[in-house]
Motif scaffolding. Structure first.
Motif, PDB file in Angstrom:
ATOM      1  N   ALA A  64       3.392 -29.319  11.369  1.00 38.34           N
ATOM      2  CA  ALA A  64       4.707 -28.618   9.907  1.00 38.34           C
ATOM      3  C   ALA A  64       4.368 -28.518   8.846  1.00 38.34           C
ATOM      4  O   ALA A  64       5.002 -26.967   8.088  1.00 38.34           O
ATOM      5  CB  ALA A  64       5.375 -30.115   9.639  1.00 38.34           C
TER       6      ALA A  64
ATOM      7  N   GLY B 298      12.050 -30.856  12.050  1.00 37.74           N
ATOM      8  CA  GLY B 298      12.914 -31.393  10.675  1.00 37.74           C
ATOM      9  C   GLY B 298      14.121 -32.438  11.039  1.00 37.74           C
ATOM     10  O   GLY B 298      14.640 -33.403  10.690  1.00 37.74           O
TER      11      GLY B 298
ATOM     12  N   GLU C 170       9.123 -31.451  18.743  1.00 41.25           N
ATOM     13  CA  GLU C 170       8.760 -32.596  18.249  1.00 41.25           C
ATOM     14  C   GLU C 170       8.114 -33.363  17.964  1.00 41.25           C
ATOM     15  O   GLU C 170       7.246 -33.727  16.990  1.00 41.25           O
ATOM     16  CB  GLU C 170      10.299 -33.434  17.881  1.00 41.25           C
ATOM     17  CG  GLU C 170      11.335 -31.566  17.791  1.00 41.25           C
ATOM     18  CD  GLU C 170      11.714 -30.783  19.083  1.00 41.25           C
ATOM     19  OE1 GLU C 170      11.880 -30.026  18.695  1.00 41.25           O
ATOM     20  OE2 GLU C 170      11.645 -31.749  20.353  1.00 41.25           O
TER      21      GLU C 170
END
Length: 247
Positions: free
Chosen positions: A80, A62, A70
């Motif tokens: 996520a 995030g 990521e």
């Protein structure tokens, strides 16, 4: 002793594209159409992709950073959700749900199967759309949303990815100690062996195990590229992986 067979080893000059190793399509020269290759013997296999993890699984998904970990979460959004669920469960039920790829100075790889890949990002420089230096790493945070949309493609229907999350050593400098090399080797062996055992559990009839990896832990973690490549190659041989694909 390691298995008698040496794994097949491929070097692919690209980032993860998550395509199967065996391309099942060919171009029909007569008709100019793409059609499926009819193989006399179908290979029974399961393919895995290494997540270059932090000890805290998907720790920076995030944030403004956009490195391998990521990117993988951004392209597989359900990861996520999984991370947040594990955090919640670890706080309310049992520590065994803790999203950690390393505990008590030992590797605790996390394997995730049947993950839908719904987005594909083009990381390369794209000056024609105003992205001169690509979007990898810190360049991602400097790229406006309207330009990011031009290098993101929807995958419909989504493809499926199987993930091995393992954490390399971080924060070191200078020469490696024998203990550090051994620890890194055992981490790779643990992750690859877990994938082998999970494949045997999920797929019948002596499946082939294919592991896709790359420069594991050589970015922000600062590890040596040659050493990490050799460790992963020897680890794949040690545990009996059939094919290692190095991106």
């Amino acid at each position: 002793f390691p298995p008698s067979k040496i794994p097949k080893f491929y070097i692919v000059q690209d980032v993860y594209d998550y395509k199967p190793l065996e391309n099942q399509k060919k171009t029909d020269k007569k008709e100019g159409k793409k059609e499926k290759t009819e193989n006399n013997k179908k290979i029974n296999s399961m393919e895995w992709h290494v997540n270059f993890a932090d000890s805290d699984l998907f720790t920076a998904y995030g944030t403004s950073l956009f490195a391998q970990d990521e990117i993988q979460v951004a392209e597989h959004p359900i990861l996520a959700n999984l991370k947040e669920l594990l955090v919640k469960l670890s706080q309310t039920e049992s520590n065994r749900f803790a999203p950690l790829t390393r505990e008590y100075n030992m590797a605790t790889p996390i394997l995730i199967t049947n993950v839908e890949r719904r987005i594909c990002f083009d990381l390369r420089p794209r000056p024609e759309v105003g992205i001169n230096r690509g979007i990898y790493g810190n360049h991602f945070s400097r790229c406006p949303i309207n330009k990011l949309e031009k290098v993101a493609a929807l995958i419909d229907p989504p493809s499926i990815t199987n993930i091995i999350a393992i954490a390399a050593l971080s924060g070191g400098s200078g020469r490696y100690s024998r203990a550090q090399i051994k620890e890194t080797f055992l981490t790779a062996c643990t992750g690859f062996c877990a994938a082998l055992l999970e494949t045997q559990r999920l797929v019948k009839n002596s499946p082939q195990v294919v592991v896709h990896t790359g420069n594991w832990g050589t970015g922000a973690f600062g590890n040596n590229k040659e050493l990490m490549a050799l460790i992963q190659l020897v680890a794949s041989w040690t545990v009996g992986i059939d094919t290692l694909v190095y991106h």
